[in-house]
Design a protein around this motif. Sequence first.
Motif, short mmCIF file in Angstrom:
data_model
loop_
_atom_site.label_atom_id
_atom_site.label_comp_id
_atom_site.label_asym_id
_atom_site.label_seq_id
_atom_site.Cartn_x
_atom_site.Cartn_y
_atom_site.Cartn_z
N GLY A 1 64.81 98.73 53.87
CA GLY A 1 65.73 97.89 53.13
C GLY A 1 65.85 98.24 51.66
O GLY A 1 66.66 97.65 50.94
N SER A 2 65.05 99.18 51.20
CA SER A 2 65.17 99.66 49.82
C SER A 2 64.92 101.16 49.81
O SER A 2 64.20 101.69 50.68
CB SER A 2 64.18 98.96 48.89
OG SER A 2 62.88 99.48 49.03
N LYS A 3 65.52 101.83 48.85
CA LYS A 3 65.37 103.28 48.74
C LYS A 3 63.91 103.66 48.53
O LYS A 3 63.41 104.62 49.14
CB LYS A 3 66.23 103.80 47.59
CG LYS A 3 66.12 105.28 47.33
CD LYS A 3 66.94 105.69 46.11
CE LYS A 3 66.72 107.15 45.76
NZ LYS A 3 67.45 107.53 44.52
N SER B 1 76.40 94.32 52.36
CA SER B 1 76.19 94.53 50.93
C SER B 1 75.01 93.72 50.40
O SER B 1 74.33 94.14 49.47
CB SER B 1 77.46 94.15 50.16
OG SER B 1 77.81 92.80 50.41
N HIS B 2 74.77 92.55 51.01
CA HIS B 2 73.67 91.71 50.54
C HIS B 2 72.32 92.10 51.16
O HIS B 2 71.26 91.64 50.74
CB HIS B 2 73.95 90.22 50.84
CG HIS B 2 74.07 89.92 52.30
ND1 HIS B 2 75.25 90.12 52.98
CD2 HIS B 2 73.18 89.43 53.19
CE1 HIS B 2 75.09 89.76 54.26
NE2 HIS B 2 73.84 89.36 54.41
N SER B 3 72.37 92.95 52.20
CA SER B 3 71.12 93.42 52.81
C SER B 3 71.30 94.85 53.32
O SER B 3 71.33 95.09 54.53
CB SER B 3 70.71 92.50 53.97
OG SER B 3 71.74 92.44 54.94
N PRO B 4 71.45 95.80 52.41
CA PRO B 4 71.69 97.19 52.81
C PRO B 4 70.45 97.84 53.42
O PRO B 4 69.31 97.42 53.19
CB PRO B 4 72.06 97.86 51.49
CG PRO B 4 71.33 97.07 50.46
CD PRO B 4 71.37 95.65 50.96
N GLU B 5 70.68 98.87 54.19
CA GLU B 5 69.62 99.70 54.77
C GLU B 5 69.81 101.12 54.23
O GLU B 5 70.94 101.62 54.16
CB GLU B 5 69.70 99.69 56.29
CG GLU B 5 69.36 98.36 56.94
CD GLU B 5 67.88 98.03 56.85
OE1 GLU B 5 67.05 98.93 57.11
OE2 GLU B 5 67.54 96.88 56.50
N PHE B 6 68.69 101.76 53.87
CA PHE B 6 68.75 103.11 53.33
C PHE B 6 68.06 104.09 54.28
O PHE B 6 66.92 103.86 54.69
CB PHE B 6 68.08 103.18 51.96
CG PHE B 6 68.76 102.37 50.90
CD1 PHE B 6 69.72 102.94 50.07
CD2 PHE B 6 68.47 101.02 50.72
CE1 PHE B 6 70.35 102.20 49.09
CE2 PHE B 6 69.10 100.27 49.75
CZ PHE B 6 70.05 100.86 48.93
#
Length: 229
Positions: A209-211, A186-191
């Motif tokens: 790491g960001s959309k 949750s603190h470092s999501p992958e998109f």
Amino acid sequence: MSTLSKLNSARIESALGYQFQDPTLLYRALSHRSVGPKNNERLEFLGDSLLNFFIAEALFHKFPTAREGDLSRLRASLVKGETLAEIARDFQLGDYLQLGEGELKSGGFRRASILADAVEALLGAIYIESGMETCKTAVLRWFDTRLDLTSPAETAKDAKTRLQEYMQEHKKPLPRYEVVRCFGHSHSPEFEVSCDVGGAQKTTIAIAGSKRVAEKKAAEQMLLALGVK
């Protein structure tokens, strides 16, 4: 029509690197519409066209391999109002502007749009008095340092913008981006994001790491797939 004092004329002509034979032409180029009907609007109209042409010509020769889009963006950055206002401040044009009472009280001599218009009007006046080559010389002198420092790399568009423009240019549907999945902590999501341009072209997939970054990467892959440089 009134004229500037000889001292003021000499100061501004020294800054411009051009001496007017007709002092009333200089005065008119510095006269904002707030002073009345004898203002610089027509000269500004002419100077704007001349400036765009000379800057376009200079960029065309300076960057022989640059794409049309890059040249257009470079020209826009050089002829925009903010840049012209900077040049006006370098010349201290604000000290010589002819303004109506209302503009004087509201600080019109500092307003970027008024300063920028005066620069264009001065180019129009130089052209009227001395012709195309003299006006071109003035433009290249005034923009010398800025032209030296400019580079297509500074105005490069990101992949999403380039892909959208490509699709519009070829009259095709705009790209569609979709988050396929989101995973990781949750603190470092992958998109994982897909980019679809329709037709027979395969969808491209990218992970980041960001959309937003994932969309750009997917767009980059799509540009490569389409053969767009």
